[in-house]
Motif scaffolding. Sequence first.
Motif, PDB file in Angstrom:
ATOM      1  N   UNK A 142       4.351   2.132  15.778  1.00 26.86           N
ATOM      2  CA  UNK A 142       4.039   1.475  14.506  1.00 26.86           C
ATOM      3  C   UNK A 142       2.613   1.756  14.068  1.00 26.86           C
ATOM      4  N   UNK A 143       2.479   2.086  12.783  1.00 28.22           N
ATOM      5  CA  UNK A 143       1.168   2.168  12.126  1.00 28.22           C
ATOM      6  C   UNK A 143       1.054   0.977  11.198  1.00 28.22           C
ATOM      7  N   UNK A 144      -0.073   0.297  11.243  1.00 26.88           N
ATOM      8  CA  UNK A 144      -0.230  -0.874  10.381  1.00 26.88           C
ATOM      9  C   UNK A 144      -1.550  -1.563  10.618  1.00 26.88           C
ATOM     10  N   UNK A 145      -1.570  -2.858  10.387  1.00 29.73           N
ATOM     11  CA  UNK A 145      -2.786  -3.633  10.576  1.00 29.73           C
ATOM     12  C   UNK A 145      -2.932  -4.114  12.009  1.00 29.73           C
ATOM     13  N   UNK A 146      -4.037  -3.781  12.638  1.00 25.37           N
ATOM     14  CA  UNK A 146      -4.329  -4.250  14.003  1.00 25.37           C
ATOM     15  C   UNK A 146      -5.835  -4.309  14.182  1.00 25.37           C
ATOM     16  N   UNK A 147      -6.494  -4.960  13.237  1.00 26.07           N
ATOM     17  CA  UNK A 147      -7.949  -5.090  13.289  1.00 26.07           C
ATOM     18  C   UNK A 147      -8.354  -5.993  14.454  1.00 26.07           C
ATOM     19  N   UNK A 148      -9.524  -5.766  15.050  1.00 22.37           N
ATOM     20  CA  UNK A 148      -9.971  -6.553  16.204  1.00 22.37           C
ATOM     21  C   UNK A 148      -9.941  -8.059  15.963  1.00 22.37           C
TER      22      UNK A 148
ATOM     23  N   UNK B  14      -4.836   7.202   2.139  1.00 25.45           N
ATOM     24  CA  UNK B  14      -3.996   8.323   2.563  1.00 25.45           C
ATOM     25  C   UNK B  14      -4.619   9.050   3.748  1.00 25.45           C
ATOM     26  N   UNK B  15      -5.943   9.185   3.743  1.00 20.11           N
ATOM     27  CA  UNK B  15      -6.645   9.894   4.811  1.00 20.11           C
ATOM     28  C   UNK B  15      -6.398   9.243   6.165  1.00 20.11           C
ATOM     29  N   UNK B  16      -6.395   7.917   6.198  1.00 21.46           N
ATOM     30  CA  UNK B  16      -6.187   7.202   7.449  1.00 21.46           C
ATOM     31  C   UNK B  16      -4.783   7.439   7.994  1.00 21.46           C
ATOM     32  N   UNK B  17      -3.802   7.449   7.115  1.00 19.28           N
ATOM     33  CA  UNK B  17      -2.415   7.684   7.527  1.00 19.28           C
ATOM     34  C   UNK B  17      -2.244   9.126   8.016  1.00 19.28           C
ATOM     35  N   UNK B  18      -2.799  10.077   7.288  1.00 18.92           N
ATOM     36  CA  UNK B  18      -2.704  11.486   7.680  1.00 18.92           C
ATOM     37  C   UNK B  18      -3.318  11.703   9.062  1.00 18.92           C
ATOM     38  N   UNK B  19      -4.483  11.146   9.282  1.00 15.36           N
ATOM     39  CA  UNK B  19      -5.162  11.293  10.570  1.00 15.36           C
ATOM     40  C   UNK B  19      -4.327  10.722  11.708  1.00 15.36           C
ATOM     41  N   UNK B  20      -3.747   9.544  11.491  1.00 18.59           N
ATOM     42  CA  UNK B  20      -2.936   8.892  12.526  1.00 18.59           C
ATOM     43  C   UNK B  20      -1.705   9.723  12.877  1.00 18.59           C
ATOM     44  N   UNK B  21      -1.030  10.270  11.864  1.00 16.95           N
ATOM     45  CA  UNK B  21       0.163  11.084  12.115  1.00 16.95           C
ATOM     46  C   UNK B  21      -0.212  12.391  12.814  1.00 16.95           C
ATOM     47  N   UNK B  22      -1.312  12.991  12.404  1.00 13.12           N
ATOM     48  CA  UNK B  22      -1.753  14.236  13.045  1.00 13.12           C
ATOM     49  C   UNK B  22      -2.078  14.003  14.518  1.00 13.12           C
ATOM     50  N   UNK B  23      -2.659  12.866  14.836  1.00 11.66           N
ATOM     51  CA  UNK B  23      -2.971  12.548  16.230  1.00 11.66           C
ATOM     52  C   UNK B  23      -1.696  12.377  17.053  1.00 11.66           C
ATOM     53  N   UNK B  24      -0.662  11.813  16.423  1.00  4.23           N
ATOM     54  CA  UNK B  24       0.617  11.684  17.117  1.00  4.23           C
ATOM     55  C   UNK B  24       1.240  13.052  17.384  1.00  4.23           C
ATOM     56  N   UNK B  25       1.118  13.942  16.435  1.00  3.24           N
ATOM     57  CA  UNK B  25       1.644  15.292  16.623  1.00  3.24           C
ATOM     58  C   UNK B  25       0.929  16.005  17.763  1.00  3.24           C
ATOM     59  N   UNK B  26      -0.350  15.719  17.918  1.00  2.00           N
ATOM     60  CA  UNK B  26      -1.148  16.366  18.966  1.00  2.00           C
ATOM     61  C   UNK B  26      -0.785  15.861  20.370  1.00  2.00           C
ATOM     62  N   UNK B  27      -0.193  14.675  20.438  1.00  3.19           N
ATOM     63  CA  UNK B  27       0.164  14.118  21.754  1.00  3.19           C
ATOM     64  C   UNK B  27       1.645  13.738  21.815  1.00  3.19           C
TER      65      UNK B  27
ATOM     66  N   UNK C 118       0.803  -1.221   0.000  1.00  3.77           N
ATOM     67  CA  UNK C 118       0.000   0.000   0.000  1.00  3.77           C
ATOM     68  C   UNK C 118       0.830   1.263   0.000  1.00  3.77           C
ATOM     69  N   UNK C 119       2.020   1.193  -0.604  1.00  3.12           N
ATOM     70  CA  UNK C 119       2.934   2.337  -0.597  1.00  3.12           C
ATOM     71  C   UNK C 119       2.343   3.570  -1.278  1.00  3.12           C
ATOM     72  N   UNK C 120       1.519   3.371  -2.276  1.00  2.00           N
ATOM     73  CA  UNK C 120       0.938   4.530  -2.976  1.00  2.00           C
ATOM     74  C   UNK C 120       0.096   5.389  -2.036  1.00  2.00           C
ATOM     75  N   UNK C 121      -0.556   4.762  -1.072  1.00  2.00           N
ATOM     76  CA  UNK C 121      -1.340   5.521  -0.086  1.00  2.00           C
ATOM     77  C   UNK C 121      -0.414   6.316   0.841  1.00  2.00           C
ATOM     78  N   UNK C 122       0.718   5.704   1.182  1.00  2.00           N
ATOM     79  CA  UNK C 122       1.685   6.390   2.046  1.00  2.00           C
ATOM     80  C   UNK C 122       2.276   7.585   1.311  1.00  2.00           C
ATOM     81  N   UNK C 123       2.611   7.410   0.047  1.00  2.00           N
ATOM     82  CA  UNK C 123       3.138   8.514  -0.750  1.00  2.00           C
ATOM     83  C   UNK C 123       2.159   9.683  -0.805  1.00  2.00           C
ATOM     84  N   UNK C 124       0.905   9.360  -1.030  1.00  2.00           N
ATOM     85  CA  UNK C 124      -0.123  10.403  -1.081  1.00  2.00           C
ATOM     86  C   UNK C 124      -0.249  11.109   0.262  1.00  2.00           C
ATOM     87  N   UNK C 125      -0.212  10.325   1.333  1.00  2.00           N
ATOM     88  CA  UNK C 125      -0.309  10.901   2.678  1.00  2.00           C
ATOM     89  C   UNK C 125       0.889  11.797   2.976  1.00  2.00           C
TER      90      UNK C 125
END
Length: 218
Positions: free
Chosen positions: A143-149, A169-182, A78-85
Amino acid sequence: PQCFHQKRKAIELNDFVVKNVNGVIPIAFEYEVSYANCAKRLKTIPLPINLNKVQYTQIKRKEKLVVFHGLNRYGFKGTRHVEEAFNILKRKYPNDLDLIIDGNMPINKYLDLLSKVDVVIDQLNSHSYGMNAIYAMAMGKIVLGGAEPEALNSLNIRSCPVINVKPSAESVVTAIEQLLDKRNEIPEMSYQSRIFVEQNHDCVNIAQCYIDQWMAAI
């Protein structure tokens, strides 16, 4: 070109091995599902790691957060999503993030690079986290990745520090922004990554799980 695992020969080899073993032990949810109709499928056992060979270094709070995605099997991970993010994040946070996509390098160079980053983005097209994520967590990385219930349930894991992201890309952006906030919590998150691997993936404990499974099956 078609990879070996997609070829008929690989399926025939798998069928041959399954026919000649006493049991099939999945290492993750994806394998558990794949062998759902196999009468020889046993309980899923987590991947092991020798923690004596992985140095842990707690992440310190710093001005820039270094985020890394390993370039390997471009379409598979899924590298293309990471690039977009990363393109989005570079524009929004030029002074807060150092974003790296690199790979296809000798293992010693890869591990040296890994030791210098704070956050590792594992594969996005997966319900589970893999060996790369386990190694990174053992080093103290977030780590960001797969951790489904359902993936965690298959390993009997109730809580996991892997930040679950979707293949977008949206999911990656949101996760990184949350890390920046904390950012103040990042050192503790780093510590919890190591503790999680010690509790769930230590090779000695995993070896005992295999012995117990084997003794129960014979």
